[in-house]
Design an enzyme around this catalytic site. Sequence first.
Site, mmCIF file in Angstrom:
data_model
loop_
_atom_site.group_PDB
_atom_site.id
_atom_site.type_symbol
_atom_site.label_atom_id
_atom_site.label_comp_id
_atom_site.label_asym_id
_atom_site.label_seq_id
_atom_site.Cartn_x
_atom_site.Cartn_y
_atom_site.Cartn_z
ATOM 1 C CG HIS A 90 -17.116 -47.863 80.981
ATOM 2 N ND1 HIS A 90 -18.126 -48.054 81.886
ATOM 3 C CD2 HIS A 90 -17.532 -48.644 80.081
ATOM 4 C CE1 HIS A 90 -18.958 -49.079 81.551
ATOM 5 N NE2 HIS A 90 -18.577 -49.411 80.271
ATOM 6 C CD GLU A 93 -17.683 -45.156 84.002
ATOM 7 O OE1 GLU A 93 -17.638 -46.010 84.878
ATOM 8 O OE2 GLU A 93 -18.930 -44.952 83.295
ATOM 9 C CG HIS A 233 -18.129 -49.059 86.569
ATOM 10 N ND1 HIS A 233 -18.235 -49.165 85.310
ATOM 11 C CD2 HIS A 233 -17.781 -50.097 86.911
ATOM 12 C CE1 HIS A 233 -17.953 -50.226 84.926
ATOM 13 N NE2 HIS A 233 -17.433 -50.939 86.069
ATOM 14 C CD GLU A 325 -21.491 -46.894 88.680
ATOM 15 O OE1 GLU A 325 -21.173 -45.560 88.317
ATOM 16 O OE2 GLU A 325 -21.800 -47.410 87.664
#
Length: 495
Positions: A90, A93, A233, A325
């Site tokens: 993304h 990110e 991410h 994450e």
Amino acid sequence: MRRAVKTHCQMAFANISDGGIFTILQFTYHTNSQMFSILKKTAAKCPHISQTYSIGRSVEGKDLLVIEFSDNPGQHDLLEPEIKLIGNMHGNEVLGRQLLIYLAQYLCSEYLLGNERIQTIINTTRIHILPSMNPDGYEIAASEGHEYNGWTSDRANAQNLDLNRNFPDLISIFYNRRQESIEKLLHLLEIFCTFITHNCMLTHFFPQVVAPETYAVMKWIRSNPFIISASLHGGELVISYPFDLSRRPQEERMYSPTPDEQSFRQLARTYADAHPTMSNNDTERCGASFANKGGITNGAQWYSFAGGMSDFNYLHSNCYEITVELGCDKFPSEEELYPDTFLYSGLSNYLQVHRGIKGIVKDEHENGIKEATISPLSLAIAEDGDYWRLLNPGVHIVTAAASGYSKVSKRINLPRNIQVGRVDFVLKKVPREPSLDYFNIPELDNYERFDPFNQFEQNSRRELGENGEERTEKPWWWAYFSQLGISAPTWLLKN
């Protein structure tokens, strides 16, 4: 504390740019051109263990550049496992992108400095690093700066597609056919994947528009026998693992494990436990509730979505991909760009690939059978017949099979004190049984069975040969489309 960490990192890295022994890394964001330059300079600094290569181009023509580390770069070595790390899927990110750039430099410099742990990892593992899967999206996000970057703005690629919703929805097939045997299901998936084109009746398994970045990664996955993978991410502090799509699509949050739930949990747990704060239930999170989960979660139990890269990895190639994450801030300030945490927790994850069983599937003449599969879940193997299977300690029934050969099953007891066990299989030739192939598709070699994305961008109507001449010999699948009255997909042809 930050100054101490920064000083430590400065001392740990060798100089990539001018040949010195030590350097002070510039903890700042890099443009795409700067990233490409750093990766190429790193590979040039360590040519005996590293190389760069492109897996394709973005919508706007930017290279999707990978740096590889191995004691034999560019080659798959027999029984050597392969892993991949992907960042910046993304556009907004960005921390994972920067950490992977630092990681590449770290692996090179520490190898040269004699770090035995790093040398062992590189000498026994083939590591592929793609710092930016979405360089177009990053450029848009970076132009706005981290102060103005919203939670979802600049997430997509240049076509405004979310790349983590853009992969074939193989998991819906998995759920719809969950009453069938795993072997039959995977065989049908292979058939489906063989004939997916923009003109084919099977296109409803694909998104309407498949981004070139998605195509490139799909072909990359198929071309290399990856065992584990991590996609980096931002926006939370947790590890999620497949399945990401709920087994009941109407349920937004529903625990939906794969058949390899325990292996995925072990993989996620190893990373989370190595992180200084991720596994601590008292750690402040970013909005989601992970109480008592220890920093890991099943993806669909967190929130369900289709078209994800991790689910595709698992169902199409049996690569175990976790989603890392890295923190609440998707686009942190440059003062927060300290790679120490990721480097050391990430290294623990690399070693997890050396867990379970490995071996070679051979015929009676000691030749590897590259079209063989290893069950459970019909794990595809590498070109030379070698395989890796992540397994937790315990008793397992493992089966090797190949069309035209006998099926062999073995009962494996994997003790806790043995990280990886060697289990070879010898299959005997037998008369070929009638195929389950409903479309009467001939058998193909392992890596020829699926490559619909080879030169996908050359979507011309004419069939051209290697030198531009009209192609006269048609591939075996050409008649399939002719019989159905469908325009044959010329972009599938290998020039």
